[in-house]
Design a protein around this motif. Sequence first.
Motif, PDB file in Angstrom:
ATOM      1  N   ARG A 151       0.829  -1.208   0.000  1.00  0.00           N
ATOM      2  CA  ARG A 151       0.000   0.000   0.000  1.00  0.00           C
ATOM      3  C   ARG A 151       0.862   1.256   0.000  1.00  0.00           C
ATOM      4  N   MET A 152       1.971   1.205   0.719  1.00  0.00           N
ATOM      5  CA  MET A 152       2.909   2.334   0.680  1.00  0.00           C
ATOM      6  C   MET A 152       3.483   2.501  -0.719  1.00  0.00           C
ATOM      7  N   GLN A 153       3.758   1.388  -1.356  1.00  0.00           N
ATOM      8  CA  GLN A 153       4.283   1.429  -2.723  1.00  0.00           C
ATOM      9  C   GLN A 153       3.238   1.994  -3.691  1.00  0.00           C
ATOM     10  N   ASP A 154       1.989   1.567  -3.515  1.00  0.00           N
ATOM     11  CA  ASP A 154       0.913   2.048  -4.384  1.00  0.00           C
ATOM     12  C   ASP A 154       0.705   3.560  -4.230  1.00  0.00           C
ATOM     13  N   ARG A 155       0.982   4.070  -3.039  1.00  0.00           N
ATOM     14  CA  ARG A 155       0.837   5.509  -2.784  1.00  0.00           C
ATOM     15  C   ARG A 155       2.058   6.295  -3.235  1.00  0.00           C
ATOM     16  N   GLY A 156       3.058   5.612  -3.754  1.00  0.00           N
ATOM     17  CA  GLY A 156       4.267   6.279  -4.217  1.00  0.00           C
ATOM     18  C   GLY A 156       5.265   6.574  -3.128  1.00  0.00           C
ATOM     19  N   VAL A 157       5.033   6.016  -1.918  1.00  0.00           N
ATOM     20  CA  VAL A 157       5.958   6.251  -0.812  1.00  0.00           C
ATOM     21  C   VAL A 157       7.217   5.410  -0.970  1.00  0.00           C
ATOM     22  N   LEU A 158       7.051   4.183  -1.423  1.00  0.00           N
ATOM     23  CA  LEU A 158       8.193   3.308  -1.700  1.00  0.00           C
ATOM     24  C   LEU A 158       8.361   3.169  -3.207  1.00  0.00           C
ATOM     25  N   PRO A 159       9.583   3.096  -3.692  1.00  0.00           N
ATOM     26  CA  PRO A 159       9.804   2.958  -5.128  1.00  0.00           C
ATOM     27  C   PRO A 159       9.268   1.630  -5.654  1.00  0.00           C
ATOM     28  N   PRO A 160       8.845   1.594  -6.913  1.00  0.00           N
ATOM     29  CA  PRO A 160       8.246   0.381  -7.476  1.00  0.00           C
ATOM     30  C   PRO A 160       9.230  -0.782  -7.600  1.00  0.00           C
ATOM     31  N   THR A 161      10.517  -0.485  -7.552  1.00  0.00           N
ATOM     32  CA  THR A 161      11.529  -1.537  -7.700  1.00  0.00           C
ATOM     33  C   THR A 161      11.775  -2.307  -6.405  1.00  0.00           C
ATOM     34  N   VAL A 162      11.274  -1.803  -5.296  1.00  0.00           N
ATOM     35  CA  VAL A 162      11.498  -2.442  -3.998  1.00  0.00           C
ATOM     36  C   VAL A 162      10.679  -3.724  -3.898  1.00  0.00           C
ATOM     37  N   SER A 163      11.282  -4.787  -3.368  1.00  0.00           N
ATOM     38  CA  SER A 163      10.559  -6.025  -3.102  1.00  0.00           C
ATOM     39  C   SER A 163       9.883  -5.926  -1.734  1.00  0.00           C
ATOM     40  N   THR A 164       8.573  -5.751  -1.746  1.00  0.00           N
ATOM     41  CA  THR A 164       7.852  -5.639  -0.477  1.00  0.00           C
ATOM     42  C   THR A 164       7.899  -6.958   0.301  1.00  0.00           C
ATOM     43  N   ASP A 165       7.947  -8.069  -0.412  1.00  0.00           N
ATOM     44  CA  ASP A 165       8.030  -9.365   0.276  1.00  0.00           C
ATOM     45  C   ASP A 165       9.349  -9.493   1.036  1.00  0.00           C
ATOM     46  N   GLN A 166      10.446  -9.055   0.416  1.00  0.00           N
ATOM     47  CA  GLN A 166      11.737  -9.124   1.095  1.00  0.00           C
ATOM     48  C   GLN A 166      11.791  -8.175   2.289  1.00  0.00           C
ATOM     49  N   LEU A 167      11.227  -6.985   2.123  1.00  0.00           N
ATOM     50  CA  LEU A 167      11.186  -6.044   3.245  1.00  0.00           C
ATOM     51  C   LEU A 167      10.345  -6.610   4.391  1.00  0.00           C
ATOM     52  N   ALA A 168       9.246  -7.270   4.062  1.00  0.00           N
ATOM     53  CA  ALA A 168       8.394  -7.865   5.091  1.00  0.00           C
ATOM     54  C   ALA A 168       9.132  -8.984   5.815  1.00  0.00           C
ATOM     55  N   THR A 169       9.928  -9.760   5.077  1.00  0.00           N
ATOM     56  CA  THR A 169      10.728 -10.807   5.705  1.00  0.00           C
ATOM     57  C   THR A 169      11.715 -10.216   6.697  1.00  0.00           C
ATOM     58  N   ALA A 198      14.817  -1.748  11.505  1.00  0.00           N
ATOM     59  CA  ALA A 198      14.128  -2.224  10.301  1.00  0.00           C
ATOM     60  C   ALA A 198      13.229  -1.135   9.719  1.00  0.00           C
ATOM     61  N   LEU A 199      12.523  -0.420  10.590  1.00  0.00           N
ATOM     62  CA  LEU A 199      11.640   0.643  10.111  1.00  0.00           C
ATOM     63  C   LEU A 199      12.439   1.815   9.526  1.00  0.00           C
ATOM     64  N   GLU A 200      13.585   2.102  10.132  1.00  0.00           N
ATOM     65  CA  GLU A 200      14.433   3.170   9.592  1.00  0.00           C
ATOM     66  C   GLU A 200      14.947   2.798   8.198  1.00  0.00           C
ATOM     67  N   HIS A 201      15.259   1.515   8.008  1.00  0.00           N
ATOM     68  CA  HIS A 201      15.699   1.061   6.696  1.00  0.00           C
ATOM     69  C   HIS A 201      14.588   1.273   5.669  1.00  0.00           C
ATOM     70  N   ILE A 202      13.351   0.933   6.035  1.00  0.00           N
ATOM     71  CA  ILE A 202      12.222   1.126   5.136  1.00  0.00           C
ATOM     72  C   ILE A 202      12.002   2.615   4.859  1.00  0.00           C
ATOM     73  N   GLU A 203      12.092   3.417   5.920  1.00  0.00           N
ATOM     74  CA  GLU A 203      11.884   4.864   5.755  1.00  0.00           C
ATOM     75  C   GLU A 203      12.954   5.474   4.858  1.00  0.00           C
ATOM     76  N   ASN A 204      14.179   4.996   4.982  1.00  0.00           N
ATOM     77  CA  ASN A 204      15.268   5.518   4.156  1.00  0.00           C
ATOM     78  C   ASN A 204      15.090   5.175   2.677  1.00  0.00           C
ATOM     79  N   MET A 205      14.284   4.162   2.393  1.00  0.00           N
ATOM     80  CA  MET A 205      14.019   3.804   1.001  1.00  0.00           C
ATOM     81  C   MET A 205      12.876   4.607   0.408  1.00  0.00           C
ATOM     82  N   SER A 206      12.194   5.381   1.256  1.00  0.00           N
ATOM     83  CA  SER A 206      11.029   6.129   0.798  1.00  0.00           C
ATOM     84  C   SER A 206      11.403   7.139  -0.263  1.00  0.00           C
ATOM     85  N   VAL A 207      10.499   7.338  -1.195  1.00  0.00           N
ATOM     86  CA  VAL A 207      10.712   8.316  -2.271  1.00  0.00           C
ATOM     87  C   VAL A 207      10.581   9.718  -1.704  1.00  0.00           C
ATOM     88  N   GLY A 208      11.542  10.553  -1.984  1.00  0.00           N
ATOM     89  CA  GLY A 208      11.473  11.937  -1.511  1.00  0.00           C
ATOM     90  C   GLY A 208      11.830  12.061  -0.066  1.00  0.00           C
TER      91      GLY A 208
END
Length: 208
Positions: A151-169, A198-208
Amino acid sequence: MTTADSHNGRRLTARGAKTRARIVAAAADLMYVKGVGTTTLDDVLAASGVSKSQLYHHFEGKDALVRAVVDHVGERVIERERRSLGHVSTIRGLRRWRDALVQNSALQHGAYGCALGSLATEVSDHDALARRALSQLFTAWQGLLAGVLRRMQDRGVLPPTVSTDQLATGLMAALQGGYLLAQTARDVTPMATSIDMALEHIENMSVG
């Protein structure tokens, strides 16, 4: 009124289902605090207040009861996580999820760890059926986390190239590792730190 007993195929009356549920709930509480290995059927009898014949009417032995406990705990955990994560679509929402889990663990100073994780540690190498059930439960939990990230990816928060499954793992691994460290330290600080990283890693991948 009758209901199915999924473990032995019997049809249960409402009274029988209530008795079975009482046995499973008592066993789940005992196994969470004492551990699976040190919880005996006599312990369960005493805690549930049922007779030995009632227990063996519903469960052929401890292994069958443990599998029922896995189902019971799993349903409770996944429902809790579904309520917490089902509509989250922001890093702020994930941080609120993190806060709730850490605060709940802090009530017991980190003791006992994750209810599902503790069961997995004790039974996975000894009961293939329980291991498979636990694997499916962790997959469902991880799927809820992946759903947040999609959902974050769909909103443009995460780049489309990111593997959400790997991040969830990775996020699930941080959570479960944090539970274990908190359990051994009797302090939730390591748990909070591992999830935060882990959350900081995800946040650092955020677009913008």
